[in-house]
Design a protein around this motif. Sequence first.
Motif, PDB file in Angstrom:
ATOM      1  N   GLY A  76     -34.768 -40.699 -64.315  1.00 32.47           N
ATOM      2  CA  GLY A  76     -36.091 -40.375 -63.805  1.00 32.47           C
ATOM      3  C   GLY A  76     -36.105 -39.920 -62.358  1.00 32.47           C
ATOM      4  O   GLY A  76     -37.132 -39.493 -61.853  1.00 32.47           O
ATOM      5  N   THR A  77     -34.952 -40.013 -61.668  1.00 31.60           N
ATOM      6  CA  THR A  77     -34.877 -39.578 -60.275  1.00 31.60           C
ATOM      7  C   THR A  77     -34.826 -38.055 -60.225  1.00 31.60           C
ATOM      8  O   THR A  77     -34.069 -37.435 -60.951  1.00 31.60           O
ATOM      9  CB  THR A  77     -33.627 -40.154 -59.585  1.00 31.60           C
ATOM     10  OG1 THR A  77     -33.684 -41.572 -59.641  1.00 31.60           O
ATOM     11  CG2 THR A  77     -33.534 -39.709 -58.138  1.00 31.60           C
ATOM     12  N   ASP A  78     -35.607 -37.483 -59.361  1.00 31.54           N
ATOM     13  CA  ASP A  78     -35.617 -36.034 -59.172  1.00 31.54           C
ATOM     14  C   ASP A  78     -34.486 -35.655 -58.215  1.00 31.54           C
ATOM     15  O   ASP A  78     -34.273 -36.321 -57.204  1.00 31.54           O
ATOM     16  CB  ASP A  78     -36.968 -35.620 -58.581  1.00 31.54           C
ATOM     17  CG  ASP A  78     -37.138 -34.119 -58.467  1.00 31.54           C
ATOM     18  OD1 ASP A  78     -36.167 -33.371 -58.701  1.00 31.54           O
ATOM     19  OD2 ASP A  78     -38.253 -33.691 -58.142  1.00 31.54           O
ATOM     20  N   HIS A  79     -33.763 -34.586 -58.511  1.00 33.74           N
ATOM     21  CA  HIS A  79     -32.674 -34.135 -57.641  1.00 33.74           C
ATOM     22  C   HIS A  79     -33.155 -33.847 -56.225  1.00 33.74           C
ATOM     23  O   HIS A  79     -32.401 -33.964 -55.270  1.00 33.74           O
ATOM     24  CB  HIS A  79     -32.014 -32.876 -58.220  1.00 33.74           C
ATOM     25  CG  HIS A  79     -31.008 -33.172 -59.264  1.00 33.74           C
ATOM     26  ND1 HIS A  79     -31.333 -33.349 -60.588  1.00 33.74           N
ATOM     27  CD2 HIS A  79     -29.680 -33.338 -59.190  1.00 33.74           C
ATOM     28  CE1 HIS A  79     -30.259 -33.595 -61.271  1.00 33.74           C
ATOM     29  NE2 HIS A  79     -29.224 -33.598 -60.450  1.00 33.74           N
ATOM     30  N   ASP A  80     -34.401 -33.438 -56.086  1.00 38.71           N
ATOM     31  CA  ASP A  80     -34.940 -33.091 -54.770  1.00 38.71           C
ATOM     32  C   ASP A  80     -35.707 -34.237 -54.121  1.00 38.71           C
ATOM     33  O   ASP A  80     -36.382 -34.036 -53.126  1.00 38.71           O
ATOM     34  CB  ASP A  80     -35.859 -31.861 -54.909  1.00 38.71           C
ATOM     35  CG  ASP A  80     -35.096 -30.645 -55.413  1.00 38.71           C
ATOM     36  OD1 ASP A  80     -33.923 -30.475 -55.023  1.00 38.71           O
ATOM     37  OD2 ASP A  80     -35.664 -29.882 -56.203  1.00 38.71           O
ATOM     38  N   ILE A  84     -32.614 -40.861 -52.425  1.00 36.14           N
ATOM     39  CA  ILE A  84     -31.628 -40.849 -53.507  1.00 36.14           C
ATOM     40  C   ILE A  84     -31.478 -42.268 -54.042  1.00 36.14           C
ATOM     41  O   ILE A  84     -31.302 -43.211 -53.278  1.00 36.14           O
ATOM     42  CB  ILE A  84     -30.262 -40.344 -52.995  1.00 36.14           C
ATOM     43  CG1 ILE A  84     -30.375 -38.918 -52.475  1.00 36.14           C
ATOM     44  CG2 ILE A  84     -29.203 -40.454 -54.064  1.00 36.14           C
ATOM     45  CD1 ILE A  84     -30.650 -37.886 -53.528  1.00 36.14           C
ATOM     46  N   GLU A  85     -31.540 -42.419 -55.355  1.00 33.88           N
ATOM     47  CA  GLU A  85     -31.351 -43.720 -55.980  1.00 33.88           C
ATOM     48  C   GLU A  85     -30.107 -43.671 -56.857  1.00 33.88           C
ATOM     49  O   GLU A  85     -30.155 -43.224 -57.991  1.00 33.88           O
ATOM     50  CB  GLU A  85     -32.569 -44.091 -56.807  1.00 33.88           C
ATOM     51  CG  GLU A  85     -33.811 -44.318 -55.973  1.00 33.88           C
ATOM     52  CD  GLU A  85     -34.937 -44.875 -56.809  1.00 33.88           C
ATOM     53  OE1 GLU A  85     -34.759 -45.979 -57.370  1.00 33.88           O
ATOM     54  OE2 GLU A  85     -35.968 -44.207 -56.903  1.00 33.88           O
ATOM     55  N   PRO A  86     -28.955 -44.142 -56.312  1.00 33.09           N
ATOM     56  CA  PRO A  86     -27.717 -44.091 -57.082  1.00 33.09           C
ATOM     57  C   PRO A  86     -27.727 -45.067 -58.246  1.00 33.09           C
ATOM     58  O   PRO A  86     -28.392 -46.103 -58.211  1.00 33.09           O
ATOM     59  CB  PRO A  86     -26.649 -44.462 -56.061  1.00 33.09           C
ATOM     60  CG  PRO A  86     -27.362 -45.198 -54.994  1.00 33.09           C
ATOM     61  CD  PRO A  86     -28.770 -44.703 -54.989  1.00 33.09           C
TER      62      PRO A  86
END
Length: 138
Positions: A76-80, A84-86
């Motif tokens: 669900g994390t957007d690349h932009d 950043i959620e690793p």
Amino acid sequence: MFRSLPVVRSFGRATQVVRRMSSTSGSSPAKHHYFVYAPDSKDGDRFAVRERHLREVQPGVESGIVRIGGMMLKPGTDHDASKIEPHGSVLILEAENLESVREMMMKDIYYTSGVWDKDAITITPLKLAISEPLSKLQ
């Protein structure tokens, strides 16, 4: 002439079955591809040791052992996204055998400092069907 011997190896809770290829000739050992899934632990601090990790993995990149590697983002994390959620790491490695892959993983600062969940790392033999030159992937 080659012989295939099934070998079972354990890495944490994950178990892999691999085929060890041995040659009776004097040629150099065959290299094989391995897919590595290394999820992050809840306690590790990836960003505190990231620069060291990148510096220490560089010889593996230059020698061709590390073919592809990167940080997985939480679903669900957007690349932009600004934050950043690793979620873990994914690698494709080219090595002679599973044992050399295990040794490399166990020496990595992400492993020794507890970034990766040691009990959940999975190493799986991979038979590539399609491969792009690394220069096209960057």
